[in-house]
Motif scaffolding. Sequence first.
Motif, short mmCIF file in Angstrom:
data_model
loop_
_atom_site.label_atom_id
_atom_site.label_comp_id
_atom_site.label_asym_id
_atom_site.label_seq_id
_atom_site.Cartn_x
_atom_site.Cartn_y
_atom_site.Cartn_z
N ILE A 1 0.86 -1.19 0.00
CA ILE A 1 0.00 0.00 0.00
C ILE A 1 0.90 1.24 0.00
O ILE A 1 1.79 1.37 0.83
N GLU A 2 0.66 2.13 -0.95
CA GLU A 2 1.48 3.34 -1.06
C GLU A 2 0.93 4.49 -0.23
O GLU A 2 1.68 5.24 0.38
N ASP A 3 -0.39 4.65 -0.25
CA ASP A 3 -1.02 5.78 0.43
C ASP A 3 -1.44 5.36 1.84
O ASP A 3 -2.31 4.50 2.00
N PRO A 4 -0.86 5.94 2.88
CA PRO A 4 -1.21 5.54 4.25
C PRO A 4 -2.67 5.79 4.60
O PRO A 4 -3.20 5.17 5.51
N PHE A 5 -3.35 6.68 3.86
CA PHE A 5 -4.75 6.94 4.13
C PHE A 5 -5.65 5.78 3.67
O PHE A 5 -6.84 5.77 3.98
N GLU A 6 -5.09 4.83 2.93
CA GLU A 6 -5.89 3.71 2.44
C GLU A 6 -6.01 2.58 3.46
O GLU A 6 -6.77 1.63 3.24
N LEU A 7 -5.26 2.65 4.55
CA LEU A 7 -5.28 1.57 5.54
C LEU A 7 -5.86 2.09 6.85
O LEU A 7 -5.23 2.88 7.56
N THR A 8 -7.08 1.63 7.18
CA THR A 8 -7.74 2.08 8.41
C THR A 8 -7.47 1.15 9.59
O THR A 8 -7.62 1.56 10.74
N GLY A 9 -7.11 -0.09 9.31
CA GLY A 9 -6.84 -1.04 10.39
C GLY A 9 -6.16 -2.28 9.83
O GLY A 9 -6.21 -2.54 8.63
N GLU B 1 -11.55 -6.16 11.82
CA GLU B 1 -10.27 -6.75 12.18
C GLU B 1 -10.44 -7.93 13.13
O GLU B 1 -9.67 -8.90 13.08
N VAL B 2 -11.44 -7.89 14.01
CA VAL B 2 -11.73 -9.04 14.86
C VAL B 2 -12.08 -10.25 14.00
O VAL B 2 -11.69 -11.39 14.29
N ALA B 3 -12.80 -10.02 12.90
CA ALA B 3 -13.15 -11.12 11.99
C ALA B 3 -11.90 -11.78 11.42
O ALA B 3 -11.86 -13.01 11.23
N HIS B 4 -10.86 -10.99 11.14
CA HIS B 4 -9.60 -11.58 10.68
C HIS B 4 -9.00 -12.48 11.75
O HIS B 4 -8.39 -13.51 11.44
#
Length: 284
Positions: free
Chosen positions: A207-215, A266-269
């Motif tokens: 992922i290049e853009d840090p805004f694309e990862l929320t958790g 993320e709990v589902a993961h």
Amino acid sequence: MRDQSAMSLAVMASRSRLSGATPTAYLPAMTWTDPLAATLAPSLDDLATLARKAFEGLPAEIRRQAGEVALRIDDLASDAVLDDQGIEDPYALTGLLQDVGQDRPTLVLYRRPILDEWCERGDIALGDLVAYVVADELSRTVAVAWSPAAASSEGWSGARSPSLADFAALAGHALANLPPPIKAAVGDVQVRVEEFADDETLDALEIEDPFELTGVYEGVDLTRRSVFDVAPNPSSIRLFRRPILDEWCAGDVGFQALVEHVFVHEVAHHFGFSDAGIEQVERS
């Protein structure tokens, strides 16, 4: 500068702790719940209301010199405006006084850049920030220097953007409201709230853009564990404050609902669901 500090929340099967407090101790003390947490992000109309309050709070001499000024709130500046101002990043322009010298110039405020600065700073009330943008633009036509008065503490006017502590409290709230069997199975997952994912995490996920990862979930999910495994390091769930706030500002979901959605995702993961599997469940 982006603050890379973080707040941890240890999630245990029989209890949850936030800075040593139990859920019954910290849930009533959440600072970003009532009434703002359930609302959508500040709208164009909300920004217009704050801008009008800023105008009304101007000294009489400033209002006289500024004359009649029209007000407009846009989400972002158009490409034409950015080109005319020599600006590439639309988030770098929070306001613009147009048609200066005309009978009725127009003050345009840009919602997303203002909210972006509000979220990044974290130490300023939204009403104060809007007032400073208004003052900065009007200073182009007014020969008197002044500092905007402090905004009212009511509603959006006095609201500061949600902090790491607010996120951690809402994550604790989401955990406390999981069905008991699921909460027990969560076990020793560690939950952290950070401003952004670090470069190592972004590189690993391509992922290049840090805004694309929320958790992100990190660890061995329950479906791949064995009783014969050497005791693994605790798995972790990391929530990222700025990307979640950015999604909140762009979308139509309440803040608390969005934080809880990312947390439960993320709990589902942790239980072995893939992103595709989670999407399928959400669509059903």
